[in-house]
Design an enzyme around this catalytic site. Structure first.
Site, PDB file in Angstrom:
ATOM      1  N   ARG A  26      -6.158  12.520  -6.071  1.00 57.88           N
ATOM      2  CA  ARG A  26      -7.401  11.809  -5.774  1.00 57.88           C
ATOM      3  C   ARG A  26      -8.559  12.795  -5.538  1.00 57.88           C
ATOM      4  NH1 ARG A  26     -11.155   9.597  -4.156  1.00 57.88           N
ATOM      5  NH2 ARG A  26     -11.413   7.749  -2.869  1.00 57.88           N
ATOM      6  N   ARG A  33       0.806  -1.227   0.000  1.00 58.00           N
ATOM      7  CA  ARG A  33       0.000   0.000   0.000  1.00 58.00           C
ATOM      8  C   ARG A  33       0.840   1.280   0.000  1.00 58.00           C
ATOM      9  NH1 ARG A  33      -5.717  -0.209   0.894  1.00 58.00           N
ATOM     10  NH2 ARG A  33      -6.324  -2.345   0.465  1.00 58.00           N
ATOM     11  N   TYR A  89     -15.309 -11.657  -0.988  1.00 55.53           N
ATOM     12  CA  TYR A  89     -15.994 -10.439  -1.446  1.00 55.53           C
ATOM     13  C   TYR A  89     -17.161 -10.756  -2.376  1.00 55.53           C
ATOM     14  CZ  TYR A  89     -12.499  -7.540   0.805  1.00 55.53           C
ATOM     15  OH  TYR A  89     -11.714  -6.930   1.751  1.00 55.53           O
ATOM     16  N   ASP A 105      -6.587  -2.605  -7.886  1.00 51.93           N
ATOM     17  CA  ASP A 105      -7.191  -3.233  -6.715  1.00 51.93           C
ATOM     18  C   ASP A 105      -7.472  -4.701  -7.022  1.00 51.93           C
ATOM     19  OD1 ASP A 105      -8.333  -2.033  -3.973  1.00 51.93           O
ATOM     20  OD2 ASP A 105      -9.437  -3.825  -4.528  1.00 51.93           O
ATOM     21  N   ARG A 161      -2.787   6.700   0.236  1.00 52.31           N
ATOM     22  CA  ARG A 161      -3.102   7.881   1.033  1.00 52.31           C
ATOM     23  C   ARG A 161      -1.999   8.387   1.938  1.00 52.31           C
ATOM     24  NH1 ARG A 161      -8.546   5.001   2.685  1.00 52.31           N
ATOM     25  NH2 ARG A 161      -6.959   3.391   2.626  1.00 52.31           N
TER      26      ARG A 161
HETATM   27  O1  CP3 Z   1       0.248   0.498  -3.212  1.00 55.06           O
HETATM   28  C1  CP3 Z   1      -0.263  -0.610  -3.410  1.00 55.06           C
HETATM   29  O2  CP3 Z   1      -0.143  -1.569  -2.622  1.00 55.06           O
HETATM   30  C2  CP3 Z   1      -0.994  -0.855  -4.728  1.00 55.06           C
HETATM   31  C3  CP3 Z   1      -2.393  -0.679  -4.723  1.00 55.06           C
HETATM   32  C4  CP3 Z   1      -3.348  -1.578  -3.954  1.00 55.06           C
HETATM   33  C5  CP3 Z   1      -4.621  -1.099  -3.541  1.00 55.06           C
HETATM   34  N1  CP3 Z   1      -5.336  -2.149  -3.033  1.00 55.06           N
HETATM   35  C6  CP3 Z   1      -5.097   0.293  -3.686  1.00 55.06           C
HETATM   36  C7  CP3 Z   1      -6.185   0.773  -2.823  1.00 55.06           C
HETATM   37  C8  CP3 Z   1      -3.281  -2.942  -3.614  1.00 55.06           C
HETATM   38  C9  CP3 Z   1      -2.141  -3.933  -3.763  1.00 55.06           C
HETATM   39  C10 CP3 Z   1      -4.554  -3.293  -3.038  1.00 55.06           C
HETATM   40  C11 CP3 Z   1      -4.895  -4.661  -2.595  1.00 55.06           C
HETATM   41  C12 CP3 Z   1      -6.153  -4.898  -1.866  1.00 55.06           C
HETATM   42  N2  CP3 Z   1      -7.364  -4.304  -2.073  1.00 55.06           N
HETATM   43  C13 CP3 Z   1      -6.318  -5.888  -0.871  1.00 55.06           C
HETATM   44  C14 CP3 Z   1      -5.238  -6.863  -0.414  1.00 55.06           C
HETATM   45  C15 CP3 Z   1      -4.271  -6.245   0.515  1.00 55.06           C
HETATM   46  C16 CP3 Z   1      -4.775  -6.019   1.908  1.00 55.06           C
HETATM   47  O3  CP3 Z   1      -4.820  -4.841   2.303  1.00 55.06           O
HETATM   48  O4  CP3 Z   1      -5.100  -6.991   2.606  1.00 55.06           O
HETATM   49  C17 CP3 Z   1      -7.665  -5.833  -0.429  1.00 55.06           C
HETATM   50  C18 CP3 Z   1      -8.280  -6.706   0.645  1.00 55.06           C
HETATM   51  C19 CP3 Z   1      -8.324  -4.833  -1.205  1.00 55.06           C
HETATM   52  C20 CP3 Z   1      -9.748  -4.423  -1.152  1.00 55.06           C
HETATM   53  C21 CP3 Z   1      -9.913  -3.017  -0.750  1.00 55.06           C
HETATM   54  N3  CP3 Z   1      -9.550  -1.925  -1.517  1.00 55.06           N
HETATM   55  C22 CP3 Z   1     -10.466  -2.534   0.461  1.00 55.06           C
HETATM   56  C23 CP3 Z   1     -10.989  -3.398   1.587  1.00 55.06           C
HETATM   57  C24 CP3 Z   1     -10.418  -1.131   0.403  1.00 55.06           C
HETATM   58  C25 CP3 Z   1     -10.989  -0.167   1.418  1.00 55.06           C
HETATM   59  C26 CP3 Z   1     -10.101  -0.011   2.580  1.00 55.06           C
HETATM   60  C27 CP3 Z   1      -9.087   1.075   2.332  1.00 55.06           C
HETATM   61  O5  CP3 Z   1      -7.884   0.810   2.442  1.00 55.06           O
HETATM   62  O6  CP3 Z   1      -9.536   2.196   2.015  1.00 55.06           O
HETATM   63  C28 CP3 Z   1      -9.799  -0.766  -0.823  1.00 55.06           C
HETATM   64  C29 CP3 Z   1      -9.523   0.618  -1.315  1.00 55.06           C
HETATM   65  C30 CP3 Z   1      -8.162   0.947  -1.772  1.00 55.06           C
HETATM   66  N4  CP3 Z   1      -7.376   0.146  -2.546  1.00 55.06           N
HETATM   67  C31 CP3 Z   1      -7.458   2.175  -1.542  1.00 55.06           C
HETATM   68  C32 CP3 Z   1      -6.231   2.069  -2.197  1.00 55.06           C
HETATM   69  C33 CP3 Z   1      -5.145   3.120  -2.294  1.00 55.06           C
HETATM   70  C34 CP3 Z   1      -7.997   3.397  -0.793  1.00 55.06           C
HETATM   71  C35 CP3 Z   1      -8.969   4.077  -1.680  1.00 55.06           C
HETATM   72  C36 CP3 Z   1      -8.926   5.577  -1.719  1.00 55.06           C
HETATM   73  O7  CP3 Z   1      -7.999   6.179  -2.281  1.00 55.06           O
HETATM   74  O8  CP3 Z   1      -9.883   6.143  -1.219  1.00 55.06           O
END
Ligand code: CP3
Length: 344
Positions: free
Chosen positions: A39, A26, A154, A76, A30
């Site tokens: 964003r 991640r 999911y 994602d 953010r």
């Molecule tokens: O930098 C990186 O790692 C690359 C991008 C990346 C994102 N999601 C961007 C993202 C990666 C590798 C993921 C994987 C992901 N997505 C997982 C597996 C990793 C983990 O955390 O266990 C899962 C379970 C998801 C599903 C997901 N996406 C959720 C549950 C959420 C909401 C929670 C949160 O963190 O906000 C997301 C949103 C998400 N994916 C964001 C980002 C940067 C935040 C969204 C935003 O900018 O508002």
């Protein structure tokens, strides 16, 4: 493409290296002010994911700002259920939401599967191509997907959950249906990851975020065989399997044909090494909350972690970096690793 920094790939291939490589799960997101600024100008998360030039831009932000040894393509794991026919929304401050979920056989039968689904994700492949062109070999580019079990969670629940008990209910009440769905997710994920590799992903990480809610027996039945198929389908790149909370499955994970096993911060490296054996590379596993400490303590914790792993180690956190982590803490972590040198 000739890489200027190939430390991550050399480490993942099991070569002797001068220090461990470092990147953060991640890292694109953010924690970075430049991410938040971009964003804020957009309609939402999905616009960023689906616009290749913008996805490439935020993929490269942490390489510029944090000086990490790898980029991970901004996307994602939820693009896979969407490509199979279940569209998702990313609700501000709440997380993912699927208006439609899977409840029965006919809904499974209607899913789009394999190459037909993977072909809908052209925006990801474009983003990879654009990112590599802009990176110009500075660092390797990581591609990723969710593990079948986590995607299954999911698709059944339609949103996050503390227990994912609807998804687990299907394993107990309708195991044949569960296997059918896991099979379709796997086939699609393989087609997708092959395209990612063809378009420039140099290492693949498979995220099993909800591994920790299964029993050892369930993980062996409903997760490991599908992870095995994915790893076998990707002979040309190193694969990292990150199964969060799956300390009980370490021996099974150690038998997968992957190069690297990701560990969370609950898992002691010596304990993992004893169960996994000598050949795999480990990735992890600092507690993301350690980065709230003063810089000096972060540096000490990073050095202590590196020593406790020994060689065959890619430095990372034990899960994704939390969005409110101070940038100075993240930088102290990366710099401490980059200043480290293994002794001969
Ligand atoms: O930098 C990186 O790692 C690359 C991008 C990346 C994102 N999601 C961007 C993202 C990666 C590798 C993921 C994987 C992901 N997505 C997982 C597996 C990793 C983990 O955390 O266990 C899962 C379970 C998801 C599903 C997901 N996406 C959720 C549950 C959420 C909401 C929670 C949160 O963190 O906000 C997301 C949103 C998400 N994916 C964001 C980002 C940067 C935040 C969204 C935003 O900018 O508002």
């Amino acid at each position: 493409m000739k890489l200027k920094n190939d430390l991550l790939l050399r480490t993942a291939r099991g070569e002797e290296v001068e220090r461990p490589p470092v990147w953060l799960m991640r890292q694109a997101g953010r924690i970075l002010p430049q991410y938040r600024a971009l964003r804020a100008k957009l309609s939402g998360f999905k616009e960023l994911v689906e616009t290749p030039d913008l996805a490439a831009e935020v993929t490269i932000q942490p390489v510029d700002e944090l000086d990490v040894d790898a980029a991970i393509i901004f996307s994602d794991i939820l693009v896979i259920p969407e490509a199979m026919g279940l569209t998702y929304e990313m609700v501000e401050k709440k997380g993912p939401w699927f208006p439609q979920t899977i409840t029965n056989q006919s809904e499974i039968d209607q899913l789009v599967v394999g190459e037909a689904a993977a072909e809908r994700l052209g925006y990801v492949y474009d983003a990879l191509r654009i990112t590599n062109r802009a990176l110009d070999g500075r660092v390797p580019l990581i591609g990723f997907a969710g593990a079948p079990w986590t995607i299954f969670c999911y698709m059944i629940e339609g949103q996050g959950s503390k227990t994912f008990s609807k998804a687990k209910k299907m394993l107990y009440a309708h195991p044949k249906l569960a296997h059918q769905l896991l099979d379709k997710i796997t086939e699609t994920t393989i087609a997708y990851l092959k395209q990612k590799v063809a378009h420039g992903a140099m290492l693949i990480q498979v995220f099993d975020s909800w591994a920790g809610i299964l029993s050892a027996e369930q993980y062996r039945t409903f997760a490991i065989p599908y992870l095995q198929r994915i790893a076998e389908a990707l002979p040309d790149v190193p694969v990292t399997q990150f199964s969060k909370g799956a300390w009980f499955a370490l021996a099974d994970l150690g038998s997968l044909p992957v190069q690297t096993i990701g560990l969370d911060w609950n898992t002691d490296p010596a304990y993992a090494r004893a169960l996994v054996g000598p050949t795999k590379v480990f990735q992890g596993n600092l507690d993301p909350c350690q980065l709230y400490a003063p810089a000096e303590e972060i540096a000490q914790a990073a050095q202590q972690m590196i020593r406790s792993f020994g060689r065959k180690h890619i430095v990372n956190l034990g899960h994704g970096v939390y969005p409110d982590t101070p940038l100075d803490g993240v930088k102290a972590f990366v710099q401490a690793v980059k200043a480290y040198a293994y002794s001969a």
